[in-house]
Scaffold this motif. Structure first.
Motif, PDB file in Angstrom:
ATOM      1  N   ALA A 226      31.268 -96.553 -30.984  1.00 26.70           N
ATOM      2  CA  ALA A 226      31.850 -95.400 -30.293  1.00 26.70           C
ATOM      3  C   ALA A 226      32.861 -95.907 -29.272  1.00 26.70           C
ATOM      4  CB  ALA A 226      30.770 -94.583 -29.589  1.00 26.70           C
ATOM      5  N   VAL A 227      33.578 -94.965 -28.695  1.00 27.87           N
ATOM      6  CA  VAL A 227      34.365 -95.259 -27.491  1.00 27.87           C
ATOM      7  C   VAL A 227      33.446 -95.016 -26.302  1.00 27.87           C
ATOM      8  CG1 VAL A 227      36.361 -94.678 -26.099  1.00 27.87           C
ATOM      9  CG2 VAL A 227      36.532 -94.615 -28.592  1.00 27.87           C
ATOM     10  N   TYR A 228      33.329 -96.000 -25.457  1.00 26.33           N
ATOM     11  CA  TYR A 228      32.469 -95.916 -24.285  1.00 26.33           C
ATOM     12  C   TYR A 228      33.310 -95.601 -23.052  1.00 26.33           C
ATOM     13  CZ  TYR A 228      28.444 -97.548 -26.877  1.00 26.33           C
ATOM     14  OH  TYR A 228      27.391 -97.630 -27.767  1.00 26.33           O
ATOM     15  N   TYR A 229      32.914 -94.556 -22.346  1.00 26.77           N
ATOM     16  CA  TYR A 229      33.648 -94.087 -21.176  1.00 26.77           C
ATOM     17  C   TYR A 229      32.819 -94.287 -19.913  1.00 26.77           C
ATOM     18  CZ  TYR A 229      36.700 -91.640 -24.478  1.00 26.77           C
ATOM     19  OH  TYR A 229      37.562 -91.332 -25.494  1.00 26.77           O
ATOM     20  N   CYS A 230      33.474 -94.808 -18.906  1.00 25.07           N
ATOM     21  CA  CYS A 230      32.843 -94.915 -17.590  1.00 25.07           C
ATOM     22  C   CYS A 230      32.985 -93.577 -16.877  1.00 25.07           C
ATOM     23  CB  CYS A 230      33.521 -96.019 -16.798  1.00 25.07           C
ATOM     24  SG  CYS A 230      32.798 -96.304 -15.158  1.00 25.07           S
ATOM     25  N   TYR A 231      31.971 -93.237 -16.118  1.00 24.34           N
ATOM     26  CA  TYR A 231      31.915 -91.953 -15.406  1.00 24.34           C
ATOM     27  C   TYR A 231      31.518 -92.203 -13.957  1.00 24.34           C
ATOM     28  CZ  TYR A 231      29.534 -87.769 -13.663  1.00 24.34           C
ATOM     29  OH  TYR A 231      29.108 -86.733 -12.889  1.00 24.34           O
ATOM     30  N   ALA A 232      32.094 -91.388 -13.085  1.00 20.24           N
ATOM     31  CA  ALA A 232      31.699 -91.455 -11.675  1.00 20.24           C
ATOM     32  C   ALA A 232      31.787 -90.081 -11.051  1.00 20.24           C
ATOM     33  CB  ALA A 232      32.593 -92.436 -10.917  1.00 20.24           C
ATOM     34  N   LYS A 233      30.911 -89.838 -10.094  1.00 20.27           N
ATOM     35  CA  LYS A 233      30.903 -88.559  -9.393  1.00 20.27           C
ATOM     36  C   LYS A 233      31.109 -88.827  -7.910  1.00 20.27           C
ATOM     37  CE  LYS A 233      28.400 -84.186  -9.279  1.00 20.27           C
ATOM     38  NZ  LYS A 233      29.401 -83.524 -10.152  1.00 20.27           N
ATOM     39  N   LEU A 234      32.133 -88.173  -7.345  1.00 21.73           N
ATOM     40  CA  LEU A 234      32.409 -88.262  -5.921  1.00 21.73           C
ATOM     41  C   LEU A 234      32.459 -86.849  -5.379  1.00 21.73           C
ATOM     42  CD1 LEU A 234      33.198 -89.834  -3.368  1.00 21.73           C
ATOM     43  CD2 LEU A 234      35.574 -89.715  -4.124  1.00 21.73           C
ATOM     44  N   GLY A 235      31.476 -86.498  -4.563  1.00 18.99           N
ATOM     45  CA  GLY A 235      31.400 -85.127  -4.094  1.00 18.99           C
ATOM     46  C   GLY A 235      31.150 -84.194  -5.266  1.00 18.99           C
ATOM     47  N   TRP A 236      32.048 -83.235  -5.454  1.00 18.27           N
ATOM     48  CA  TRP A 236      31.887 -82.279  -6.545  1.00 18.27           C
ATOM     49  C   TRP A 236      32.752 -82.613  -7.747  1.00 18.27           C
ATOM     50  CZ3 TRP A 236      36.477 -79.900  -7.763  1.00 18.27           C
ATOM     51  CH2 TRP A 236      37.461 -79.954  -6.760  1.00 18.27           C
ATOM     52  N   ARG A 237      33.501 -83.711  -7.651  1.00 16.49           N
ATOM     53  CA  ARG A 237      34.438 -84.034  -8.719  1.00 16.49           C
ATOM     54  C   ARG A 237      33.901 -85.142  -9.632  1.00 16.49           C
ATOM     55  NH1 ARG A 237      40.693 -84.447  -7.457  1.00 16.49           N
ATOM     56  NH2 ARG A 237      40.561 -84.588  -9.718  1.00 16.49           N
ATOM     57  N   ASP A 238      34.234 -84.999 -10.907  1.00 18.83           N
ATOM     58  CA  ASP A 238      33.887 -86.008 -11.911  1.00 18.83           C
ATOM     59  C   ASP A 238      35.129 -86.798 -12.276  1.00 18.83           C
ATOM     60  OD1 ASP A 238      31.762 -83.646 -13.641  1.00 18.83           O
ATOM     61  OD2 ASP A 238      31.294 -85.041 -12.012  1.00 18.83           O
ATOM     62  N   TYR A 239      34.944 -88.094 -12.488  1.00 15.33           N
ATOM     63  CA  TYR A 239      36.048 -88.960 -12.863  1.00 15.33           C
ATOM     64  C   TYR A 239      35.654 -89.750 -14.115  1.00 15.33           C
ATOM     65  CZ  TYR A 239      37.883 -87.992  -8.225  1.00 15.33           C
ATOM     66  OH  TYR A 239      38.363 -87.360  -7.098  1.00 15.33           O
ATOM     67  N   TRP A 240      36.683 -90.026 -14.926  1.00 14.53           N
ATOM     68  CA  TRP A 240      36.462 -90.751 -16.180  1.00 14.53           C
ATOM     69  C   TRP A 240      37.432 -91.909 -16.322  1.00 14.53           C
ATOM     70  CZ3 TRP A 240      32.364 -89.417 -19.172  1.00 14.53           C
ATOM     71  CH2 TRP A 240      31.782 -88.164 -18.940  1.00 14.53           C
ATOM     72  N   GLY A 241      36.969 -92.966 -16.964  1.00 20.04           N
ATOM     73  CA  GLY A 241      37.851 -94.048 -17.327  1.00 20.04           C
ATOM     74  C   GLY A 241      38.560 -93.725 -18.631  1.00 20.04           C
ATOM     75  N   GLN A 242      39.404 -94.655 -19.072  1.00 21.89           N
ATOM     76  CA  GLN A 242      40.201 -94.415 -20.267  1.00 21.89           C
ATOM     77  C   GLN A 242      39.430 -94.713 -21.545  1.00 21.89           C
ATOM     78  OE1 GLN A 242      40.312 -97.152 -18.506  1.00 21.89           O
ATOM     79  NE2 GLN A 242      40.385 -98.861 -19.949  1.00 21.89           N
ATOM     80  N   GLY A 243      38.305 -95.383 -21.422  1.00 18.37           N
ATOM     81  CA  GLY A 243      37.469 -95.670 -22.577  1.00 18.37           C
ATOM     82  C   GLY A 243      37.706 -97.053 -23.146  1.00 18.37           C
ATOM     83  N   THR A 244      36.660 -97.628 -23.702  1.00 19.73           N
ATOM     84  CA  THR A 244      36.760 -98.924 -24.371  1.00 19.73           C
ATOM     85  C   THR A 244      35.984 -98.849 -25.684  1.00 19.73           C
ATOM     86  OG1 THR A 244      36.473-101.325 -24.110  1.00 19.73           O
ATOM     87  CG2 THR A 244      34.765 -99.929 -23.150  1.00 19.73           C
ATOM     88  N   GLN A 245      36.592 -99.348 -26.739  1.00 24.28           N
ATOM     89  CA  GLN A 245      35.998 -99.248 -28.072  1.00 24.28           C
ATOM     90  C   GLN A 245      34.932-100.319 -28.271  1.00 24.28           C
ATOM     91  OE1 GLN A 245      36.734 -97.006 -30.750  1.00 24.28           O
ATOM     92  NE2 GLN A 245      34.895 -97.958 -31.628  1.00 24.28           N
ATOM     93  N   VAL A 246      33.781 -99.876 -28.756  1.00 26.30           N
ATOM     94  CA  VAL A 246      32.711-100.785 -29.170  1.00 26.30           C
ATOM     95  C   VAL A 246      32.437-100.523 -30.644  1.00 26.30           C
ATOM     96  CG1 VAL A 246      30.274-101.387 -28.915  1.00 26.30           C
ATOM     97  CG2 VAL A 246      31.674-100.948 -26.883  1.00 26.30           C
ATOM     98  N   THR A 247      32.563-101.556 -31.442  1.00 28.91           N
ATOM     99  CA  THR A 247      32.345-101.431 -32.875  1.00 28.91           C
ATOM    100  C   THR A 247      31.264-102.419 -33.304  1.00 28.91           C
ATOM    101  OG1 THR A 247      34.647-100.793 -33.243  1.00 28.91           O
ATOM    102  CG2 THR A 247      33.385-101.525 -35.166  1.00 28.91           C
ATOM    103  N   VAL A 248      30.233-101.901 -33.960  1.00 29.13           N
ATOM    104  CA  VAL A 248      29.128-102.730 -34.425  1.00 29.13           C
ATOM    105  C   VAL A 248      29.147-102.735 -35.952  1.00 29.13           C
ATOM    106  CG1 VAL A 248      26.658-103.171 -34.322  1.00 29.13           C
ATOM    107  CG2 VAL A 248      27.799-102.043 -32.396  1.00 29.13           C
TER     108      VAL A 248
END
Length: 115
Positions: free
Chosen positions: A91-113
């Motif tokens: 899948a594409v793995y996305y980093c997530y973070a929450k600051l206050g009431w807002r959600d933030y996402w990274g651009q994603g990194t591909q993991v292939t098994v």
């Protein structure tokens, strides 16, 4: 504003290990929750693992016992150590973070098994 930059994805054989990293542009002490989500082609984005500022972790049932989320408060980085990888972890793995009431996402990194 929070920027999240993932790294460490790639191609690995089934049964192998991989670690992905997420570097935040702010002190992660400010982020109530950080985590990893993943999205396979044609599927919805699902939670993989989260960690709170207090260090409480939560994992999807499908990865329990295989994946470990951790954080380095000095480097402002969250890691996801993935062991015993399966083709269904692809899948594409996305980093997530929450600051206050807002959600933030990274651009994603591909993991292939590969099987």
């Amino acid at each position: 504003q929070v920027q999240l930059v993932e790294s460490g994805g790639g191609l690995v054989q089934a049964g192998g290990s991989l670690r992905v990293s997420c570097a935040a542009s702010v002190s992660i002490f400010r982020l109530s929750t950080m985590g990893w989500y993943r999205q396979a082609p044609g599927k919805q984005r699902d939670m993989v693992a989260t960690i709170t500022s207090a260090g409480t972790t939560n994992y999807a049932d499908s990865v329990k016992g295989r994946f470990t989320i951790s954080r380095d408060n000095v480097k402002n980085t969250v890691y996801l150590q993935m062991n015993s990888l399966k083709p269904e972890d692809t899948a594409v793995y996305y980093c997530y973070a929450k600051l206050g009431w807002r959600d933030y996402w990274g651009q994603g990194t591909q993991v292939t098994v590969s099987s």
